[in-house]
Scaffold this active site. Structure first.
Site, PDB file in Angstrom:
ATOM      1  N   CYS B 139       0.832  -1.202   0.000  1.00 24.40           N
ATOM      2  CA  CYS B 139       0.000   0.000   0.000  1.00 24.40           C
ATOM      3  C   CYS B 139       0.874   1.262   0.000  1.00 24.40           C
ATOM      4  O   CYS B 139       1.670   1.471   0.916  1.00 24.40           O
ATOM      5  CB  CYS B 139      -0.903  -0.020   1.225  1.00 24.40           C
ATOM      6  SG  CYS B 139      -2.029   1.367   1.261  1.00 24.40           S
ATOM      7  N   CYS B 353      -0.306   6.249 -40.935  1.00 24.91           N
ATOM      8  CA  CYS B 353       0.990   5.556 -41.006  1.00 24.91           C
ATOM      9  C   CYS B 353       2.019   6.488 -41.633  1.00 24.91           C
ATOM     10  O   CYS B 353       3.167   6.565 -41.185  1.00 24.91           O
ATOM     11  CB  CYS B 353       0.862   4.258 -41.793  1.00 24.91           C
ATOM     12  SG  CYS B 353       0.245   4.463 -43.475  1.00 24.91           S
TER      13      CYS B 353
END
Lengths: 453, 435
Positions: B139, B353
């Protein structure tokens, strides 16, 4: 409600008020912020985007959509207005399905384009609703330009001239600005007086004066404008209406669709607009579709739109045709009116059509005819140039222009529906007005430079 | 149908899907609902030492990152361990375990870093009939400031020490939950093993600030004008978690140490990926906090269908199967040469692209007349960026050059044999080795 859809004749109040409100409400309700975020996320931000190339005003569409994505609709609006100051109206009335959205790669990919029009509306509405006008007038040049027509072309031209600091006077034939945006577009495409609000917003730039009831050729003379102003831009559209020249055309309730549409747009209360029980619309363009659909929405029981050629030549887009049929309009193709009949000798009662055949020699009437019951007929077979002095060269019924709207007369530019080179669309008119303004500015600046030498 | 029954360090559960120690497992009510929905096990939300329970903030305790349609991509929290009395939790654990003997009930623990504290809590947990304990060394918020949670997990010596205390003081299996907020996950895992841990579970949440409120000039979630770092979880952290699981699985010192995989497991496929990289089971939290417990139905059905398709009869058949294929960069085959290929039929001509390659990569995509995009093999380094930016799945693919073919970029012939950096002539170390 005294009348119903079945009341014979041309009467008002066929529907209850709720039906009028519903029928003439926004065709496409605006996107809310979340819907806009989801719609914007679908944009691929294409390289050298096909949507931008397809836009007559070349709006940087991927950029404004990205700005919406990033939670910045006001800068999205700035991106739009930089190219198209009437981006708000174009978002509503552009046939996007044949322009940007047809070119969208997602249309190619899945038949479902990015909702560019709706996103444009989201951004422009966001800015306009705050009353923000993103431009200030340029430093005064002392030059004065006359613009004829306060429609899309004239307004776009005037705004761009004001940005450059020129004084603009717009002369308009009507009592209200906006041109076809105000008088000629179907009510459900721009409800809530959007056209008027847009003009008021546009004029916030300052330096633009509008004079009303100024009709070119009827008191307003081009030569006077040339003498008084440093440049003239003609953007008065097509004020004339083509005649059918068909037997019985003079009967009552046979009228021009453009007048009906204008009347409807200006009506405070739609229940006061009379409409026939059996309406026939003659024509195949946007005006015909708008008249047909709105007749139906006003409560006409039967509306038939008749076009003399085939569907491939119908100038109304597929979307518009589908909208018409969805609203209950029947579309008849390949037929031309041959006579308007009247039972009482005064008002029209039916129209007889002959089927046409399209051959190498042009359109030919066949022997086969049919008759449609009609208590109201709208003619929508095209508009024509009106009030233009003979000194201006015209071609195919339009003012001939070259380059950025230069006419055959020095110092006179033209754009919009009255000039060649457009597609009779708001968006092409805006592009032409804007480009002419840039050219006028360049010419005036050049003249100043010469004078300074 | 494939048998999903799972044995994790002797803890049996009907399937490998456990709920992680977190808000969904804080109470009997929730856990019963989870078991009714079909979850194989739970790790009960972390218990602290006897005494007044911790308190949580009373403002927002979760922050989130969303996709445009509010799909939760990542979540963070500043919630502490259970804020309910220890005895109440113990009573509930006992009741649930009694009623669901076939499900795994593991109890997460976090007490001060003193042997007495661990000695005190372990027997009372054992008394509930719980199947094991998980040591919360992960934690990253709140408790760490008090010397617990990740404050322990970031110091391997402490991990080893506390793990050893626990192993000495309980017969229950001990799972050590690791924090990702460290430089190398292998060290804490090795420490856990030295301490005698039966397993590790990872990852706990990643230290994070989800966003900043630019009006208030305050990090989110905002508590009265202030914010603090919280633990990040959900789909966004999965790649980080997968790597850490794999690193432990392939590290010689920790190889074979059972791993419970945690971090963004949302679907059966995520679970299968964690397990392929060596996790014996998985723990889920954010997905149920987003969609509720019912999602386990999809996970169970999906995993068993996939196992049937692949011919795996038990989860043990594929656990760790991808581990041998996780290697160091230096051992990747440099003689494996591919080139991008654009399927012109599938291409929708968006040009992404091109923009990506032209602006940010190797200028290996040509834009031709009519928006035709083609790969220039003489420039293509097969980086995969075009494939990643292409919106059409499968439109751009990689073609593997056959041995003997010429690589147009280098002009060299593709060799038949495998060759990596360790033997590459450009590697100064390689020539030494060859001498």
């Amino acid at each position: 409600m005294q009348n119903s859809q079945r009341t014979p004749g041309v009467v008002a109040g066929r529907l209850d008020q709720a039906s009028y409100r519903r029928n003439f409400d926004d065709l496409h309700p605006p996107l809310d912020a979340h819907e806009a975020a989801v719609a914007a996320d679908r944009c691929y931000f294409c390289h050298d985007a096909p949507c931008t190339a397809a836009c007559p005003t070349e709006i940087d569409i991927p950029m404004f959509i990205r700005q919406i994505q990033s939670g910045d609709p006001d800068n999205a609006a700035r991106t739009i207005f930089a190219q198209n100051i009437l981006g708000g109206m174009c978002a509503r009335v552009c046939p996007t399905e044949t322009l940007c959205e047809e070119a969208c790669v997602r249309q190619t990919a899945e038949g479902n384009p990015v909702e560019i029009g709706q996103l444009q509306r989201y951004a422009t509405d966001h800015m306009m609703e705050q009353g923000i006008h993103p431009y200030t007038r340029g430093g005064a040049t002392g030059r004065r330009v006359a613009v004829v027509g306060a429609g899309p072309a004239g307004l776009a031209c005037a705004h761009r001239l004001a940005m450059h600091g020129h004084d603009v006077v717009i002369f308009d034939a009507r009592q209200k600005p906006g041109g076809l945006n105000e008088f000629g577009i179907a009510a459900y495409k721009a409800p809530d007086s959007f056209a008027a609000a847009e003009v008021a917003w546009l004029l916030k730039i300052g330096g633009i004066e509008i004079r009303y009831n100024q009709v070119l050729g009827e008191g307003l003379l081009l030569e006077d404008l040339q003498a008084e102003f440093d440049a003239v831009f003609l953007g008065m559209g097509l004020a004339g209406v083509n005649a059918l020249r068909t037997e019985g055309e003079e009967h009552a309730h046979v009228r021009d669709a453009v007048d009906f549409i204008a009347e409807l747009r200006q009506a405070e209360d739609l229940s006061t607009i009379p409409v026939g029980r059996d309406v026939v619309v003659i024509g195949g363009g946007m005006t015909a579709v708008d008249a047909a659909i709105q007749s139906k929405l006003l409560g006409a029981e039967h509306v038939t739109m008749v076009y003399r050629r085939g569907s491939n030549q119908l100038s109304a887009s597929t979307f518009e045709q589908e909208l018409a049929t969805a609203k209950g309009v029947k579309i008849v193709l390949n037929a031309q009116p041959v006579a308007f009949e009247s039972e009482d000798g005064e008002t029209v009662s039916s129209v007889t059509f002959a089927y046409t055949e399209d051959g190498p020699a042009g359109l030919k009437l066949s022997e086969e005819t049919f008759t449609l019951k009609a208590d109201q007929v709208f003619k929508a077979i095209g508009q024509s140039l009106k009030g233009v002095p003979g000194v201006l060269e015209t071609t195919e019924g339009k003012i001939k222009v070259e380059g950025a709207g230069r006419t055959s007369l020095k110092g006179v530019w033209a754009g919009g529906d009255c000039a060649t080179g457009g597609d009779d669309l708001t968006v092409t008119a805006v592009a032409q007005g804007r480009d002419a303004a840039e050219d006028i500015h360049a010419v005036l600046a050049g003249a100043d430079a010469v004078a300074a030498e | 149908m494939a048998n999903l029954a799972n044995d994790f360090v002797g803890i049996k559960s009907p399937n490998p899907f456990w709920l992680a120690s977190a808000p969904p497992t804080d109470k009997e009510y929730n856990v019963r609902r989870a078991f009714e929905a079909g979850w194989g096990g739970v790790v009960w939300k972390t218990l602290g030492a006897e005494g007044p329970p911790v308190v949580n903030v009373n403002g927002p305790r979760y922050g989130a990152i969303f996709g445009p349609d509010r799909r939760m991509i990542g979540m963070n929290n500043i919630e502490l361990i259970t804020d309910r009395p220890l005895q109440q939790n113990l009573r509930e654990i006992k009741a649930v375990k009694r009623d669901y003997p076939d499900r795994a009930v593991v109890v997460s623990l976090m007490v001060p870093c003193e042997e007495e504290a661990w000695k005190a809590i372990l027997p009372v947990v054992e008394e509930t009939g719980a199947d094991g304990v998980e040591l919360n060394f992960g934690c990253p918020h709140g408790m760490a400031e008090r010397g617990m949670g990740s404050a322990v997990g970031q110091v391997p010596e402490y991990i080893e020490m506390v793990t050893r205390w626990c192993k000495q003081n309980t017969r229950m299996p001990v799972i050590v939950k690791l924090t990702p907020n460290i430089t190398n996950i292998v060290y804490p895992a090795e420490a856990a093993r030295r301490g005698g841990a039966d397993a590790v579970s990872l990852i706990n949440t990643v230290n994070s600030i989800t966003s900043v409120d630019l009006d208030a000039m305050c990090p989110e979630p905002m508590i009265d004008g202030k914010g603090t770092h919280g633990g990040y979880c959900g789909p966004a952290v999965k790649p980080i978690a997968l790597n850490m699981v794999a690193e432990i699985a392939r590290n010689a010192e920790t190889a074979g140490l059972p791993i419970s995989g945690i971090g963004g497991v949302t679907t059966w496929r995520d679970a299968a990926e964690f397990m392929a990289l060596g996790a014996g089971n998985v723990q889920v939290c954010t997905a149920v906090m987003t969609y509720g417990f019912r999602i386990v139905t999809e996970m169970i059905a999906g995993l068993s269908a996939w196992m049937d398709e692949k011919g795996y009869s038990s989860t043990a058949d594929f656990v760790g199967k991808a581990v041998p294929n996780v290697t160091d960069w230096q051992f990747l085959n440099l003689n494996y040469i591919t080139k991008a290929v654009i399927d012109q039929e599938a291409c929708i001509k968006c040009g992404r692209c091109f923009a990506a390659c032209e602006d940010t990569s190797h200028q290996a995509i040509l834009m031709k007349e009519g928006r035709v995009f083609e790969v220039d093999e003489s420039e293509c380094v097969a980086c995969n960026l075009c494939i990643n930016t292409c919106p059409v799945e499968g439109c751009i693919t990689m073609r593997t050059l056959a041995p003997g073919e010429t690589d147009k970029r280098t002009g060299e012939t593709v060799p038949e044999e495998y060759g990596n950096w360790t033997t590459h002539p450009n590697n100064p170390g390689a020539s030494c080795a060859a001498e």
